[in-house]
Design a protein around this motif. Structure first.
Motif, mmCIF file in Angstrom:
data_model
loop_
_atom_site.group_PDB
_atom_site.id
_atom_site.type_symbol
_atom_site.label_atom_id
_atom_site.label_comp_id
_atom_site.label_asym_id
_atom_site.label_seq_id
_atom_site.Cartn_x
_atom_site.Cartn_y
_atom_site.Cartn_z
ATOM 1 N N UNK A 223 0.692 -1.180 -0.122
ATOM 2 C CA UNK A 223 -0.133 0.087 -0.055
ATOM 3 C C UNK A 223 0.840 1.274 -0.010
ATOM 4 N N UNK A 224 2.167 0.989 0.573
ATOM 5 C CA UNK A 224 3.016 2.241 0.475
ATOM 6 C C UNK A 224 2.711 3.275 1.657
ATOM 7 N N UNK A 225 1.855 2.705 2.715
ATOM 8 C CA UNK A 225 1.656 3.521 3.812
ATOM 9 C C UNK A 225 2.158 3.072 5.401
ATOM 10 N N UNK A 226 2.387 3.935 5.761
ATOM 11 C CA UNK A 226 3.241 3.621 7.050
ATOM 12 C C UNK A 226 2.139 2.908 8.002
ATOM 13 N N UNK A 227 2.721 1.827 8.629
ATOM 14 C CA UNK A 227 1.960 1.078 9.587
ATOM 15 C C UNK A 227 2.001 1.589 11.041
ATOM 16 N N UNK A 228 3.259 1.942 11.398
ATOM 17 C CA UNK A 228 3.625 2.248 12.764
ATOM 18 C C UNK A 228 4.988 3.154 12.713
ATOM 19 N N UNK A 229 5.028 4.139 13.613
ATOM 20 C CA UNK A 229 6.363 4.704 14.076
ATOM 21 C C UNK A 229 6.281 4.669 15.578
ATOM 22 N N UNK A 230 5.687 3.807 16.264
ATOM 23 C CA UNK A 230 5.970 3.707 17.548
ATOM 24 C C UNK A 230 7.276 2.950 17.928
ATOM 25 N N UNK A 231 8.257 3.619 18.377
ATOM 26 C CA UNK A 231 9.546 2.998 18.255
ATOM 27 C C UNK A 231 9.849 2.085 19.447
ATOM 28 N N UNK A 232 9.156 2.652 20.716
ATOM 29 C CA UNK A 232 9.366 1.751 21.655
ATOM 30 C C UNK A 232 8.710 0.164 21.352
ATOM 31 N N UNK A 233 7.530 0.205 20.858
ATOM 32 C CA UNK A 233 6.901 -1.015 20.601
ATOM 33 C C UNK A 233 7.650 -1.808 19.528
ATOM 34 N N UNK A 234 8.083 -1.039 18.449
ATOM 35 C CA UNK A 234 8.765 -1.609 17.325
ATOM 36 C C UNK A 234 9.683 -2.792 17.683
ATOM 37 N N UNK A 235 10.702 -2.462 18.629
ATOM 38 C CA UNK A 235 11.791 -3.258 18.897
ATOM 39 C C UNK A 235 11.151 -4.316 19.911
ATOM 40 N N UNK A 236 10.205 -4.227 20.649
ATOM 41 C CA UNK A 236 9.530 -5.343 21.633
ATOM 42 C C UNK A 236 8.940 -6.396 20.676
ATOM 43 N N UNK A 237 7.907 -5.835 19.666
ATOM 44 C CA UNK A 237 7.622 -6.803 18.618
ATOM 45 C C UNK A 237 8.528 -7.352 17.779
ATOM 46 N N UNK A 238 9.451 -6.814 17.584
ATOM 47 C CA UNK A 238 10.582 -7.708 16.649
ATOM 48 C C UNK A 238 10.951 -8.625 17.659
ATOM 49 N N UNK A 239 11.168 -8.673 18.724
ATOM 50 C CA UNK A 239 11.434 -9.764 19.854
ATOM 51 C C UNK A 239 10.230 -10.772 19.993
ATOM 52 N N UNK A 240 9.016 -10.208 20.155
ATOM 53 C CA UNK A 240 7.948 -11.271 20.308
ATOM 54 C C UNK A 240 7.170 -11.437 19.306
ATOM 55 N N UNK A 241 6.960 -10.656 18.469
ATOM 56 C CA UNK A 241 6.004 -10.894 17.294
ATOM 57 C C UNK A 241 6.518 -11.730 16.076
ATOM 58 N N UNK A 242 7.814 -11.215 15.877
ATOM 59 C CA UNK A 242 8.513 -11.943 14.621
ATOM 60 C C UNK A 242 9.294 -13.036 15.144
#
Length: 334
Positions: free
Chosen positions: A120-139
């Motif tokens: 879509x070319x659209x931003x999903x998130x720029x919530x920097x604190x949650x991004x790294x936590x989700x890299x650990x948990x969701x990915x």
């Protein structure tokens, strides 16, 4: 994005897009390798967290990365490092285009890190604190073999507590010091910053890492501020009680992390200095970028191994970065 009130203090605009990319896709964006693009700047300490975390977990193929240039104007970060000044995957010149694709009336900060949905070319998130936590948990399904646990369940309350102190007094504290518009606001932020650094020094005097005996999210959060301290914050932001190199425990701790694969190999001092000294023209109107400090000290022995600890726990170090992701200033001439 920041708000500076004349005669008063500095307040960070924290109105981020908080949509999450999750394993179950509950926010409408399921984890899918190759679907998203992580947009960063190597200059930005908040984006640097995501760069380090991605490297340590081995998500390079699952979550490709776009690197914006080190400077920006009021409109947003630009892809001036890429041929033709456009990101080769998203086809855009400015990160702003991806935010407006998400919301044509978007009126908040155009910040990095940001994760863009490529279809879509659209931003999903720029919530920097949650991004790294989700890299650990969701990915987790796409972590490399031997990836460390950066946010282990048993230590999360302590990691969160330490991380909040680091954010308030150090990560954001240097900005509240540097962007203060009154002597009172400056001195309050300055005192809180160095009081916290003193307490962190005490905590790390007999412990190699901040929480437990391995690298965690807390260490990543502190490192991105420490690595910028002498190059930027000490002079540019007037955080000048001491340099990092004059704080023995924190300097050794920072060198230990810098020499750990996934940390120092993501640092671009050229981009860091250019960003702060050029973009903050209200602080540095001449735009002169300092030539120093000499970065060679980062490779000096740190002696922290004597404290024990296992950097990656039961895991292994990441492989060296690919040629495409090697920091330009660290490339070995062929």
């Amino acid at each position: 994005m920041s708000i500076v009130n004349p005669g008063k203090g500095y307040s960070r605009d924290s109105r981020y897009i908080t949509t999450r990319i999750t394993a179950d896709g509950r926010d409408g964006f399921p984890v899918e390798p190759g679907r998203y693009r992580l947009v960063v700047s190597r200059a930005c300490p908040w984006a640097h967290r995501a760069v380090i975390t991605r490297r340590l977990l081995g998500l390079e193929k699952a979550l490709p990365m776009a690197v914006a240039g080190p400077t920006h104007d009021k409109r947003s970060w630009t892809f001036d490092l890429d041929p033709g000044g456009r990101d080769p995957v998203l086809g855009i010149e400015r990160l702003q285009e991806a935010f407006l694709a998400r919301d044509p009336d978007y009126d908040r900060g155009i910040t990095v890190p940001a994760i863009v949905d490529v279809p879509s070319g659209a931003v999903v998130t720029n919530d920097y604190a949650q991004i790294t936590l989700d890299m650990s948990l969701e990915w987790a399904a796409y972590h490399r073999d031997g990836a460390p646990e950066l946010y282990p369940a048993a230590l999360r309350p302590e990691i969160d507590a330490v991380g909040e102190e680091i954010y308030r007094d150090v990560n954001d504290g240097v900005y509240r010091t540097g962007f203060a518009k009154s002597q009172e606001a400056y001195e309050e932020a300055y005192e809180r910053l160095f009081a916290r650094l003193d307490r962190l020094s005490e905590r790390l005097e007999d412990s190699r890492y901040l929480v437990g005996d391995t690298i965690t999210e807390a260490d990543i959060r502190l490192f991105t501020s420490l690595v910028r301290f002498d190059a930027v914050y000490h002079g540019h932001f007037k955080c000048n009680r001491q340099k990092l190199t004059e704080m023995p425990v924190l300097w050794a701790y920072a060198r230990d992390l810098y020499q750990t694969p996934g940390f120092g190999d993501t640092v671009d001092f050229d981009h860091i200095k250019k960003h702060f000294y050029v973009v903050h023209s209200h602080i540095n109107p001449t735009g002169i970028v300092p030539a120093g400090p000499d970065p060679s000290g980062w490779l000096e022995p740190h002696g922290r191994e004597a404290l024990g600890g296992r950097p990656f726990g039961d895991g292994t170090p990441p492989e060296p970065p690919s040629a495409a992701e090697t920091v330009p200033s660290q490339r070995v001439p062929s």
